[in-house]
Design a protein around this motif. Structure first.
Motif, short mmCIF file in Angstrom:
data_model
loop_
_atom_site.label_atom_id
_atom_site.label_comp_id
_atom_site.label_asym_id
_atom_site.label_seq_id
_atom_site.Cartn_x
_atom_site.Cartn_y
_atom_site.Cartn_z
N PHE A 91 -63.85 20.05 34.06
CA PHE A 91 -64.18 21.01 35.08
C PHE A 91 -62.69 22.29 34.65
N GLU A 92 -62.03 21.75 34.37
CA GLU A 92 -60.70 22.46 34.16
C GLU A 92 -61.12 23.08 32.90
N HIS A 93 -61.33 21.83 31.81
CA HIS A 93 -61.93 22.76 30.51
C HIS A 93 -63.03 23.41 30.49
N MET A 94 -63.73 23.40 31.52
CA MET A 94 -64.66 24.38 31.32
C MET A 94 -64.69 25.97 32.11
N LEU A 95 -63.65 25.89 33.16
CA LEU A 95 -63.00 26.90 33.27
C LEU A 95 -61.90 27.28 32.38
N GLU A 96 -61.74 27.22 32.11
CA GLU A 96 -60.96 27.75 30.31
C GLU A 96 -61.83 28.54 29.41
N GLN A 97 -63.31 27.67 29.35
CA GLN A 97 -63.70 29.01 28.21
C GLN A 97 -64.12 29.95 28.69
N VAL A 98 -64.45 30.19 30.30
CA VAL A 98 -64.63 30.88 31.42
C VAL A 98 -63.48 32.42 31.32
N GLY A 99 -62.10 31.88 31.22
CA GLY A 99 -61.41 32.60 31.17
C GLY A 99 -61.26 33.79 29.82
N ARG A 100 -60.98 32.59 28.92
CA ARG A 100 -61.17 32.83 27.40
C ARG A 100 -62.05 33.53 26.88
N HIS A 101 -62.87 33.62 27.09
CA HIS A 101 -64.12 33.97 26.12
C HIS A 101 -64.39 34.86 27.24
N GLY A 102 -64.12 35.37 29.03
CA GLY A 102 -64.48 36.70 29.77
C GLY A 102 -63.51 37.22 29.45
N LEU A 103 -61.80 36.76 28.66
CA LEU A 103 -60.93 37.43 28.69
C LEU A 103 -59.99 38.11 30.43
N ILE A 104 -60.72 36.88 31.08
CA ILE A 104 -60.94 37.19 32.47
C ILE A 104 -58.91 35.14 32.78
N ASP A 105 -57.82 36.16 33.20
CA ASP A 105 -56.92 35.32 33.44
C ASP A 105 -57.46 34.53 34.82
N ILE A 106 -56.88 33.55 34.84
CA ILE A 106 -57.48 32.48 36.84
C ILE A 106 -56.20 31.67 36.40
N GLU A 107 -55.45 31.48 37.44
CA GLU A 107 -54.17 30.46 37.99
C GLU A 107 -55.50 30.50 39.77
N LEU A 108 -55.24 29.22 39.45
CA LEU A 108 -55.96 28.27 40.35
C LEU A 108 -55.21 26.56 40.79
N TYR A 109 -55.37 26.62 41.96
CA TYR A 109 -54.68 25.14 42.19
C TYR A 109 -55.65 24.75 43.44
N ALA A 110 -56.39 23.46 42.97
CA ALA A 110 -57.60 23.25 44.43
C ALA A 110 -56.73 21.40 45.02
N GLN A 111 -56.67 21.52 45.96
CA GLN A 111 -56.62 20.11 46.37
C GLN A 111 -57.33 19.96 47.14
N GLY A 112 -58.35 18.67 47.01
CA GLY A 112 -59.97 18.61 47.74
C GLY A 112 -59.57 17.15 48.20
N ASP A 113 -61.38 16.33 48.21
CA ASP A 113 -60.91 14.66 49.23
C ASP A 113 -61.37 14.42 47.68
N LEU A 114 -60.87 14.59 46.66
CA LEU A 114 -61.32 13.48 45.80
C LEU A 114 -61.92 12.15 45.65
N ASN A 115 -61.11 11.45 47.18
CA ASN A 115 -61.38 10.26 46.79
C ASN A 115 -62.49 9.61 47.86
N ILE A 116 -63.61 11.26 47.39
CA ILE A 116 -64.96 11.01 48.07
C ILE A 116 -65.86 11.37 46.74
N ASP A 117 -65.69 12.36 46.88
CA ASP A 117 -65.80 13.31 45.36
C ASP A 117 -65.96 14.14 45.46
N ALA A 118 -65.59 14.45 43.76
CA ALA A 118 -65.55 16.23 43.38
C ALA A 118 -66.03 17.40 44.20
N HIS A 119 -67.35 16.98 45.29
CA HIS A 119 -68.51 17.61 45.21
C HIS A 119 -67.80 19.16 46.16
#
Length: 197
Positions: free
Chosen positions: A38-66
């Motif tokens: 997903f980070e690889h995909m968001l990099e595409q949005v930033g690069r091709h949209g010329l949008i700077d994105i800083e994103l830090y997320a902690q989630g319950d990935l022990n369940i899944d990424a939903h």
């Protein structure tokens, strides 16, 4: 036009997210989500949209990424809406066709103030590596609902699921870039006959 920057924090029992975006950036991204594809995909949005994105997320990935991807969509959408402010002087509409080898996707955006998503994409398999492709829709739905935009995503052809997903996110970046771009011909005006968006 002032620089269009916004920062949003969201904390629930399932996730903690901090996002900062600059719609007038150069495409730089700093991403920590625990979901590498997903980070690889968001990099595409930033690069091709010329949008700077800083994103830090902690989630319950022990369940899944939903929950993580849904809440990232919500938070990123809120930041996008705040950064765009009242939408005066923007083009409002954006579109892009992006190919990658055999894959081709069209994305069309309207910064309308009305959330709507059409996501007509068949990824041909359930997972790309460890990534569940259903979560792309969940992310986009959260983003659209809170950015208050209409988003049409149509995959026109493709076999490789990674290629298809990448064309979706690259085209999303390009379409957003076009839609939020200042239009010198309507400087200071809203791009709507209603007088509100």
């Amino acid at each position: 036009m002032e620089r269009r920057v916004a920062e949003v924090q969201r904390e629930t029992l399932e996730t903690r997210i901090n996002v900062r975006i600059d719609l007038d950036g150069s495409g730089k991204t700093r991403l920590e989500t625990g979901v590498p594809f997903f980070e690889h995909m968001l990099e595409q949005v930033g690069r091709h949209g010329l949008i700077d994105i800083e994103l830090y997320a902690q989630g319950d990935l022990n369940i899944d990424a939903h929950h993580t991807l849904e809440d990232i969509g919500i938070t990123l959408g809120q930041a996008f809406s705040r950064a765009l402010d009242d939408k005066r002087g923007i083009r409002r509409y954006g579109h892009a066709y992006v190919p990658l080898d055999e894959a081709l996707t069209r994305v069309v955006v309207d910064c309308s103030g009305r959330p709507g998503l059409t996501h007509a994409v068949d990824y041909h398999r359930a997972r790309i590596g460890d990534f569940d492709v259903d979560l792309i829709h969940e992310f986009l739905q959260g983003f659209v609902n809170h950015a208050a935009i209409t988003l049409q995503v149509d995959n026109l052809r493709g076999r490789n699921a990674h290629h298809i997903a990448e064309t979706v996110f690259k085209a999303l970046g390009r379409a957003l870039r076009m839609a939020v771009e200042p239009d010198p011909r309507i400087a200071g005006m809203l791009p709507s006959t209603k007088g509100a968006l």
